[in-house]
Design a protein around this motif. Structure first.
Motif, PDB file in Angstrom:
ATOM      1  N   UNK A 105     101.598  34.666  29.670  1.00 58.66           N
ATOM      2  CA  UNK A 105     101.221  35.870  28.914  1.00 58.66           C
ATOM      3  C   UNK A 105     102.453  36.556  28.325  1.00 58.66           C
ATOM      4  N   UNK A 106     103.530  36.614  29.100  1.00 54.35           N
ATOM      5  CA  UNK A 106     104.763  37.242  28.624  1.00 54.35           C
ATOM      6  C   UNK A 106     105.342  36.457  27.452  1.00 54.35           C
ATOM      7  N   UNK A 107     105.326  35.145  27.559  1.00 53.34           N
ATOM      8  CA  UNK A 107     105.823  34.301  26.470  1.00 53.34           C
ATOM      9  C   UNK A 107     104.965  34.493  25.225  1.00 53.34           C
ATOM     10  N   UNK A 108     103.644  34.490  25.406  1.00 51.08           N
ATOM     11  CA  UNK A 108     102.728  34.667  24.266  1.00 51.08           C
ATOM     12  C   UNK A 108     102.948  36.032  23.611  1.00 51.08           C
ATOM     13  N   UNK A 109     103.163  37.056  24.418  1.00 47.90           N
ATOM     14  CA  UNK A 109     103.413  38.400  23.875  1.00 47.90           C
ATOM     15  C   UNK A 109     104.676  38.397  23.013  1.00 47.90           C
ATOM     16  N   UNK A 147     105.093  39.237  18.958  1.00 46.24           N
ATOM     17  CA  UNK A 147     106.041  40.206  18.391  1.00 46.24           C
ATOM     18  C   UNK A 147     106.924  39.510  17.361  1.00 46.24           C
ATOM     19  N   UNK A 148     107.460  38.348  17.719  1.00 44.98           N
ATOM     20  CA  UNK A 148     108.306  37.609  16.781  1.00 44.98           C
ATOM     21  C   UNK A 148     107.543  37.253  15.504  1.00 44.98           C
ATOM     22  N   UNK A 149     106.301  36.825  15.656  1.00 49.72           N
ATOM     23  CA  UNK A 149     105.494  36.457  14.489  1.00 49.72           C
ATOM     24  C   UNK A 149     105.253  37.664  13.584  1.00 49.72           C
ATOM     25  N   UNK A 150     104.967  38.813  14.181  1.00 47.77           N
ATOM     26  CA  UNK A 150     104.737  40.023  13.383  1.00 47.77           C
ATOM     27  C   UNK A 150     106.010  40.433  12.647  1.00 47.77           C
ATOM     28  N   UNK A 199     101.502  48.358  17.882  1.00 46.28           N
ATOM     29  CA  UNK A 199     100.544  48.139  18.970  1.00 46.28           C
ATOM     30  C   UNK A 199     101.103  47.177  20.021  1.00 46.28           C
ATOM     31  N   UNK A 200     101.782  46.141  19.585  1.00 46.54           N
ATOM     32  CA  UNK A 200     102.321  45.148  20.522  1.00 46.54           C
ATOM     33  C   UNK A 200     103.427  45.722  21.399  1.00 46.54           C
ATOM     34  N   UNK A 201     104.127  46.724  20.901  1.00 42.06           N
ATOM     35  CA  UNK A 201     105.257  47.275  21.651  1.00 42.06           C
ATOM     36  C   UNK A 201     104.971  48.688  22.172  1.00 42.06           C
ATOM     37  N   UNK A 202     103.720  49.036  22.259  1.00 39.05           N
ATOM     38  CA  UNK A 202     103.336  50.395  22.654  1.00 39.05           C
ATOM     39  C   UNK A 202     103.870  50.783  24.035  1.00 39.05           C
ATOM     40  N   UNK A 225     115.884  42.501  22.017  1.00 39.80           N
ATOM     41  CA  UNK A 225     115.359  43.233  23.163  1.00 39.80           C
ATOM     42  C   UNK A 225     114.068  42.598  23.669  1.00 39.80           C
ATOM     43  N   UNK A 226     113.236  42.133  22.767  1.00 37.27           N
ATOM     44  CA  UNK A 226     111.984  41.491  23.175  1.00 37.27           C
ATOM     45  C   UNK A 226     112.277  40.213  23.964  1.00 37.27           C
ATOM     46  N   UNK A 227     113.254  39.452  23.534  1.00 39.59           N
ATOM     47  CA  UNK A 227     113.631  38.217  24.260  1.00 39.59           C
ATOM     48  C   UNK A 227     114.262  38.552  25.607  1.00 39.59           C
ATOM     49  N   UNK A 228     115.022  39.635  25.645  1.00 44.72           N
ATOM     50  CA  UNK A 228     115.602  40.080  26.912  1.00 44.72           C
ATOM     51  C   UNK A 228     114.526  40.500  27.893  1.00 44.72           C
ATOM     52  N   UNK A 229     113.531  41.210  27.393  1.00 37.36           N
ATOM     53  CA  UNK A 229     112.408  41.610  28.246  1.00 37.36           C
ATOM     54  C   UNK A 229     111.655  40.377  28.757  1.00 37.36           C
ATOM     55  N   UNK A 230     111.499  39.395  27.898  1.00 36.27           N
ATOM     56  CA  UNK A 230     110.840  38.155  28.317  1.00 36.27           C
ATOM     57  C   UNK A 230     111.620  37.482  29.435  1.00 36.27           C
TER      58      UNK A 230
END
Length: 160
Positions: free
Chosen positions: A31-35, A39-42, A89-92, A149-154
Motif C-alpha cells: 500500500x505504501x509503495x502504491x501510494x 503521488x509520483x504519477x500525479x 488529496x494524496x498528501x493530505x 520527501x515522498x520516497x523518503x517517507x516510503x
C-alpha cells in the motif's frame, strides 16, 4: 494430554499467527509503495500538462498558431488543476507536503497565466515573457523536493 494440546498450539497456531502478521506487513508495504507511485504519477502528469501548455504557447507565438496548438494549450491548462487536487488529496496527511504543494500551486498558476499572456503577445515582444516564464517561477526544485520527501517517507514506512 495437556502436552499434546500445547504441541498442537505450537505447531499450528503460532506459525499461523506469524504468517498472518507477515502477510499484513507485506500488504501495508505494498500500500505504501502504491501510494508513492500515485503521488509520483500525479506529479509527473501535472508537470507534463504544464510543459505542454507552455510549449503550445511558445509554438503559437513563434508562428504555429493552429487550432490544434490552441486546443492543446487549453486542454493542458485545464488538466493541471484536477491533477493538483489529486495531489493535495494524496498528501493530505503530511503538512510539509501540503505547504510545498501550496507553493507549487501558486507557481503553476503564475506560469499558466504567463503562457496565456504569451499567446496574445506579438512575437517580437515575447522575449521578456519567455524570460519571466523560465526564470521567475521555477518549479523543478519544488517538484523534486516533493518527490524526494515522498520516497523518503516510503523508505521509512517499509523499514518499519
Amino acid at each position: 494430554m495437556p502436552l499434546l494440546a500445547l504441541a498442537v498450539l505450537l505447531i499450528v497456531v503460532v506459525p499461523f499467527l506469524v504468517l498472518q502478521k507477515l502477510s499484513r506487513e507485506s500488504l501495508e508495504a505494498a500500500d505504501a509503495v502504491a501510494h508513492t507511485h500515485r503521488v509520483e504519477a500525479a506529479v509527473n502528469a501535472m508537470t507534463v500538462e504544464l510543459r505542454e501548455c507552455e510549449e503550445s504557447a511558445m509554438a503559437i507565438v513563434l508562428g504555429a498558431d493552429t487550432p490544434y496548438a490552441r486546443a492543446r494549450m487549453a486542454e493542458a491548462a485545464a488538466a493541471v488543476d484536477p491533477l493538483m487536487q489529486e495531489l493535495i488529496a494524496l498528501t493530505a496527511d503530511n503538512s510539509d507536503q501540503q505547504v510545498r504543494i501550496g507553493q507549487l500551486k501558486e507557481l503553476f498558476a503564475r506560469r499558466l497565466a504567463v503562457a496565456k499572456r504569451l499567446v496574445e503577445t506579438p512575437r517580437e515582444q515575447a522575449a521578456p515573457l519567455v524570460r519571466e516564464l523560465v526564470s521567475l517561477y521555477p518549479v523543478r526544485g519544488q517538484l523534486q523536493a516533493l518527490l524526494d520527501q515522498e520516497r523518503s517517507l516510503l523508505a521509512a514506512r517499509i523499514a518499519n
